[in-house]
Design an enzyme around this catalytic site. Structure first.
Site, short mmCIF file in Angstrom:
data_model
loop_
_atom_site.label_atom_id
_atom_site.label_comp_id
_atom_site.label_asym_id
_atom_site.label_seq_id
_atom_site.Cartn_x
_atom_site.Cartn_y
_atom_site.Cartn_z
CB CYS A 242 -0.99 0.03 1.27
SG CYS A 242 -2.02 -1.29 1.50
NE ARG B 70 4.81 1.93 0.07
CZ ARG B 70 5.81 1.40 0.53
NH1 ARG B 70 6.87 1.64 0.24
NH2 ARG B 70 5.51 1.00 1.82
CD1 TRP C 46 -0.44 -6.35 -3.27
CD2 TRP C 46 -0.68 -6.94 -1.19
NE1 TRP C 46 -0.11 -7.64 -3.24
CE2 TRP C 46 -0.41 -8.21 -2.06
CE3 TRP C 46 -1.09 -7.10 0.18
CZ2 TRP C 46 -0.15 -9.35 -1.47
CZ3 TRP C 46 -0.73 -8.50 0.71
CH2 TRP C 46 -0.71 -9.51 -0.10
CG ASN D 50 1.27 0.46 4.19
OD1 ASN D 50 1.07 -0.82 4.05
ND2 ASN D 50 2.63 0.55 4.28
N GLY D 51 -0.96 -1.47 6.24
CA GLY D 51 -0.63 -2.71 7.05
C GLY D 51 -1.92 -3.07 7.72
CD GLU E 3 16.37 -12.97 -9.20
OE1 GLU E 3 15.94 -13.21 -8.30
OE2 GLU E 3 15.84 -11.67 -9.77
CE LYS F 57 13.81 -10.17 -11.36
NZ LYS F 57 13.63 -10.64 -10.06
CD GLU G 130 9.07 -10.80 -9.71
OE1 GLU G 130 10.25 -10.75 -9.57
OE2 GLU G 130 8.05 -10.36 -8.69
CG HIS H 225 19.08 -36.81 -7.18
ND1 HIS H 225 19.74 -37.98 -6.92
CD2 HIS H 225 20.16 -36.11 -7.41
CE1 HIS H 225 20.92 -38.12 -6.94
NE2 HIS H 225 21.23 -36.80 -7.33
CE LYS I 144 11.11 -2.32 -6.30
NZ LYS I 144 11.45 -3.69 -6.74
O1 M6R Z 1 12.48 -5.27 -0.55
P1 M6R Z 1 13.25 -6.61 -0.43
O2 M6R Z 1 14.31 -6.88 -1.28
O3 M6R Z 1 13.36 -7.07 1.06
O4 M6R Z 1 12.07 -7.61 -1.15
C1 M6R Z 1 12.31 -8.84 -1.16
C2 M6R Z 1 11.27 -9.44 -2.12
O5 M6R Z 1 9.96 -9.16 -1.96
C3 M6R Z 1 11.78 -9.11 -3.64
O6 M6R Z 1 12.97 -9.33 -4.04
C4 M6R Z 1 10.93 -9.96 -4.47
O7 M6R Z 1 11.08 -11.13 -4.73
C5 M6R Z 1 10.81 -9.34 -5.96
N1 M6R Z 1 9.54 -9.12 -6.59
C6 M6R Z 1 11.52 -10.30 -6.86
O8 M6R Z 1 11.71 -9.59 -8.30
#
Ligand code: M6R
Length: 617
Positions: free
Chosen positions: A2, A27, A78, A104-105, A490, A494, A497, A513, A612
């Protein structure tokens, strides 16, 4: 999660607030809403507009309905409590429509509070936890010791709330006042001239002022046109200092790119340069004063934990390889959400490194708190100056990646990995586990990386073409060994997501395995295979999947023909030392996922269901 903004000044608040929301939309984008107070005298009215979906939906409505006034608050959501509907969008009002609240929260005791409010005759109009705050404020502002005092009313309400919150409030009888409160989540004040702001982060007001002040735990802020007062929950004034935000507004704009993510990928050479900048001594060694540990304490470290979430966790995994190799220290990398519940064995000789772009991730923050309670030394590696994680850690090493707006992390990961190398080399330098010449040589290799990334970026057309070929695939596997393994994770994250493709990353040696059962005729398998001591073993694994019909896409070093022999597609990488290869292999993985998402017609910057900054556990 948020985004929140509040403004009081002389400009039209709607413009300022919506502009702030645009920058904060990363956010959360389940809904957006604003409240603007018209007029500055008694009898002002709160005008509210809110809409489910992205900010663009709200903006369409606002074309028809221009809200005029110089005080406003806004929210981009969010969803936690209640689905993303118009009714659940913030701001939330009290029964009389006199007070507007954005939040927010999560308010953990909201059900109990709702029961009390309903018993006292309040009518609830949403499924959110937030709405209780509007009704509680309605009561406290109307009668009792806090009557007629909005800040005192908010302080009183905060004392009754459990959970995490940033609350920003406007009241129709307070035409010169926005009040805000914070517990566990970020809130920053923007200090202007005849105008002041609050926001979830500085991007909310960076177009208007670069002077900022962080709000601390359990503080309430009174924001007026001519000044700002911060108090604790007992109403005692708390002095604090402001800081200057030194990046400019362009950094938070798309700058001609279709998506922030594409811009942020291209910014990586400069970002790595900034991470390294000013941290080398004239003798070519490192000084990381930020670590703020005595040399004796550094020498006394017996174990290292790296805690993080998502992509930051992958950066931590790369850090493990570097620190173990250079420092001969045992390193464990833990997902922050698991770390504290496992009750790890920590102590004064444990270094805990918390990696977080935002510095606000709830799980990482709780891991930091747990580690400090166990007396471990906690170092935050974060991109966000003044973030909660940086403030609650013993020390902070800033990655200096600049603002990252796209939800998918790119330059933040790149700079986190760079910072991991710096920590590893610094510990090795101080502990004497590598001789100074070797440390110097590694630092020289690191300093070449920005140039190599810049060159690699010029080769991405081939990856874009490949993305078009792969755009309809439903499953993609990623394989790597050693530091290629975190990169396989990673690459898969990517793709999941951004393009909603079922993607998984594995250590290449592990596939037989179990995971190899996923391979069928035509399954795309991306193999991270820059030149490395384990190359021959990795190529065996490539042959194993190929023999079962996989379509192999191999990331290989320039001039390395051994890997090319087993590939349908080869993506070439400039040469560097094998431990540093993640800084190069990241780039094509980022471009591949962004371009597949784009080819599928998806919103590259704002993938579904995500936000984010994940500030709920
Ligand atoms: O702000 P942060 O680095 O703590 O965030 C961690 C994850 O939420 C963040 O890296 C998330 O996995 C991204 N969307 C990946 O692209």
């Amino acid at each position: 999660m948020c985004g929140i903004v509040g403004y009081v000044g002389s400009k039209q608040a709607l413009e300022v607030v919506v502009d702030g929301l645009r920058r904060l939309e990363y956010r959360g984008y389940d809904s957006a809403g604003v409240a603007v107070l018209d007029g500055t005298g008694p009898g002002a009215a709160l005008q509210v507009e809110r809409k489910a979906g992205k900010l663009a939906n709200l903006e369409k409505v606002l074309v028809e309905r221009e809200l005029r006034g110089t005080l406003g608050i806004g929210h981009t959501r969010w969803a936690t409590h209640g689905p993303p509907t118009d009714a659940n969008a913030h701001p939330h009002l009290d029964c009389a429509g006199a007070v507007a609240v954005v939040h927010n929260g999560t308010i953990e005791n909201y059900e109990e509070l709702v029961a009390g409010l309903e018993a006292r005759g309040h009518e609830r109009r949403s499924d959110t936890d937030t709405e209780v705050v509007s009704h509680l404020l309605e009561e406290r502002y109307a009668t009792g010791p806090t009557a007629g005092d909005l800040a005192a009313s908010l302080r009183s309400v905060c004392r009754d709330l459990q959970g995490s919150f940033v609350l920003v409030v406007a009241h129709r009888d307070e035409p010169d006042l926005v009040v805000a409160a914070r517990r566990n989540l970020p809130l920053v004040i923007g200090l202007g001239d005849g105008e002041n702001f609050v926001g979830s982060d500085v991007t909310a007001f960076i177009a208007h002022t670069r002077e900022a002040r962080a709000v601390e735990q359990d503080q309430v802020v009174e924001v007026r046109r001519d000044g700002v007062v911060v108090t604790d929950l007992d109403g005692l004034v708390v002095e604090g200092s402001s800081y200057h935000v030194d990046w400019d507004t362009d950094a938070a704009e798309k700058g001609g790119y279709d998506f922030f993510m594409l811009k942020e990928i291209d910014e990586q050479p400069g970002a790595v340069r900034d991470t390294l900048g000013g941290r080398l001594t004239p003798e070519g060694l490192l000084h990381l004063d930020e670590l703020s540990m005595s040399d004796e304490d550094v020498r006394g470290i017996e174990q290292v934990f790296i805690v993080a979430c998502g992509s930051a966790y992958h950066s931590g995994l790369v850090g493990k390889y570097a620190i173990e190799r250079w420092c001969r220290l045992p390193v464990q990398v833990e997902m922050a959400s698991e770390f504290r519940y496992r009750d790890p064995v920590l102590g004064r000789t444990t270094l805990v490194i918390a990696v977080s772009q935002s510095g606000e991730t709830a799980d990482t923050l709780e891991a930091v708190r747990h580690a400090r309670a166990q007396k471990a030394w906690v170092l935050a590696v974060t991109n966000t100056v003044g973030s909660t994680i940086s403030r609650e850690s013993d020390a902070a090493l800033y990655t200096r990646g600049g603002p990252e707006v796209a939800v998918a992390s790119t330059k933040a990961v790149m700079t986190q990995i760079t910072a991991m190398y710096l920590v590893g080399l610094y510990l090795a330098q101080l502990r004497g586990t590598r001789d100074p010449d070797e440390v110097r040589a590694h630092l020289r290799d690191l300093q070449e990386i920005p140039e190599l990334i810049a060159e690699l970026l010029t080769r991405m057309d081939a990856v874009r073409e490949l993305a078009h070929e792969l755009k309809d695939e439903q499953r993609v596997l990623f394989l790597g060994r050693h530091v290629g393994y975190p990169l396989a994770l990673e690459g898969a994250l990517k793709l999941k997501e951004l393009a909603y493709v079922s993607a998984e990353g594995f250590p290449a040696g592990e596939i037989k395995h179990g995971p190899i059962a996923l391979v069928e005729q035509g399954t795309p398998v991306v193999v991270i295979a820059p030149r490395h001591a384990l190359q021959a073993k990795l190529l065996n694994n490539v042959q194993e999947v190929r023999a079962r019909g996989a379509r192999t896409i191999v990331l290989a070093t320039d001039g390395d023909e051994s890997a090319a022999a087993y590939a349908e597609h080869v993506v070439r990488l400039p040469d560097t030392k094998s431990l540093l290869t993640p800084l190069l292999t990241l780039v094509p993985l980022q471009v591949l996922s962004a371009e597949i998402a784009r080819a599928r017609g998806l919103d590259v910057d704002q993938p579904r269901n995500l936000a984010k900054s994940v500030t709920v556990e």
